[in-house]
Scaffold this active site. Sequence first.
Site, short mmCIF file in Angstrom:
data_model
loop_
_atom_site.label_atom_id
_atom_site.label_comp_id
_atom_site.label_asym_id
_atom_site.label_seq_id
_atom_site.Cartn_x
_atom_site.Cartn_y
_atom_site.Cartn_z
N GLU A 99 1.15 -1.23 -0.32
CA GLU A 99 0.15 0.19 -0.37
C GLU A 99 0.92 1.62 0.01
O GLU A 99 1.91 1.48 0.94
CB GLU A 99 -1.33 0.06 1.48
CG GLU A 99 -2.39 1.07 1.51
CD GLU A 99 -3.45 0.36 2.68
OE1 GLU A 99 -3.58 -0.81 2.63
OE2 GLU A 99 -2.98 1.85 3.33
N ASP A 101 -0.02 5.43 0.76
CA ASP A 101 -0.82 5.93 1.38
C ASP A 101 -0.85 7.62 1.30
O ASP A 101 0.45 8.61 1.39
CB ASP A 101 -1.02 5.86 2.55
CG ASP A 101 -1.76 4.48 3.10
OD1 ASP A 101 -2.59 3.81 1.85
OD2 ASP A 101 -1.19 3.96 4.29
N GLU A 103 -2.90 10.47 2.93
CA GLU A 103 -4.43 10.61 4.26
C GLU A 103 -4.34 12.31 3.71
O GLU A 103 -3.33 12.43 4.40
CB GLU A 103 -4.04 9.91 4.85
CG GLU A 103 -4.86 8.40 5.01
CD GLU A 103 -4.57 7.59 6.11
OE1 GLU A 103 -5.12 6.19 5.62
OE2 GLU A 103 -4.81 8.39 6.51
#
Length: 278
Positions: A99, A101, A103
């Site tokens: 993953e 990310d 955010e």
Amino acid sequence: MAISNLTMFLLSIFMASCLTASADFYRDAEISWGDGRGKILEGGRALSLSLDQYSGSGFQSRNEYLLGRFDIQLKLVPGNSAGTVTTFFLSSQGAGHDEIDFEFLGNSSGEPYTVHTNVYAQGKGDKEQQFRLWFDPTLAFHTYSIVWNSQRIIFLVDNIPLRVFNNNEAIGTPYPKSQAMRVYCSLWNADDWATQGGRVKTDWTKAPFVATYRNFNIVSSKPGDSVNNNQAWQTQALDAKGRNRLRWVQQKFMIYNYCSDTKRFPQGLPAECKSSRF
Ligand SMILES: *[C@@H]1O[C@H](CO)[C@@H](O)[C@H](O)[C@H]1NC(C)=O
């Protein structure tokens, strides 16, 4: 002369439409949850996600990609966005997933968003870096990009590098490069932890909260992707100017770095923290 001007004119219209055709939420994405709270706008050029006290919403890319460059423009929830989390990330599926990310943690009116980044390889994350932005991300669209090649991952904001995560497999740090990933974007509520450590809760009288995405653009070497011959991302690295900008961002805007968190790693910082300069 008149004819060639007309030809040039038509050609320029044709080329402009080819360029905008690279960003199409109808073709490249699907709204995956939120029961009508996600909406494709402007004939596929934009997509809005909304959040109320019953649900958030999200979308994902139709295809999976193994390495590539992923750009999206995003205008974050304005005003009091405390408790909201807006995301743009890549993820594989199943156990031992990878993953990458981005955010965006909302805040009370007038207080800054936190940009949270992380990288997971084979199910293991714990590589967080957090930043402030040098602009208000709710006033206009800004471009957030993930360059993911076999040597490094580069997080960019308006083409300014925020973070580089190098492939340090040589010293035993797992690196995501063999599992295909999908792009995911979402807007959801996390007022149990997101804003000022969970102390500031979502003000539901301000709902629905809306974030808007635009110009979704993926360049990857896998079949079925946007037609684009620019494969510069495959070897993309920072040049001297890029390194200067990264240093500027890291000195002025970085608010958390797992590599400086000696309390969290009492038995020693992760190996890549020692070796990796940018
Ligand atoms: C919100 O604002 C406060 C005060 O400026 C700051 O400490 C905090 O890091 C900001 N961001 C989040 C996500 O809480």
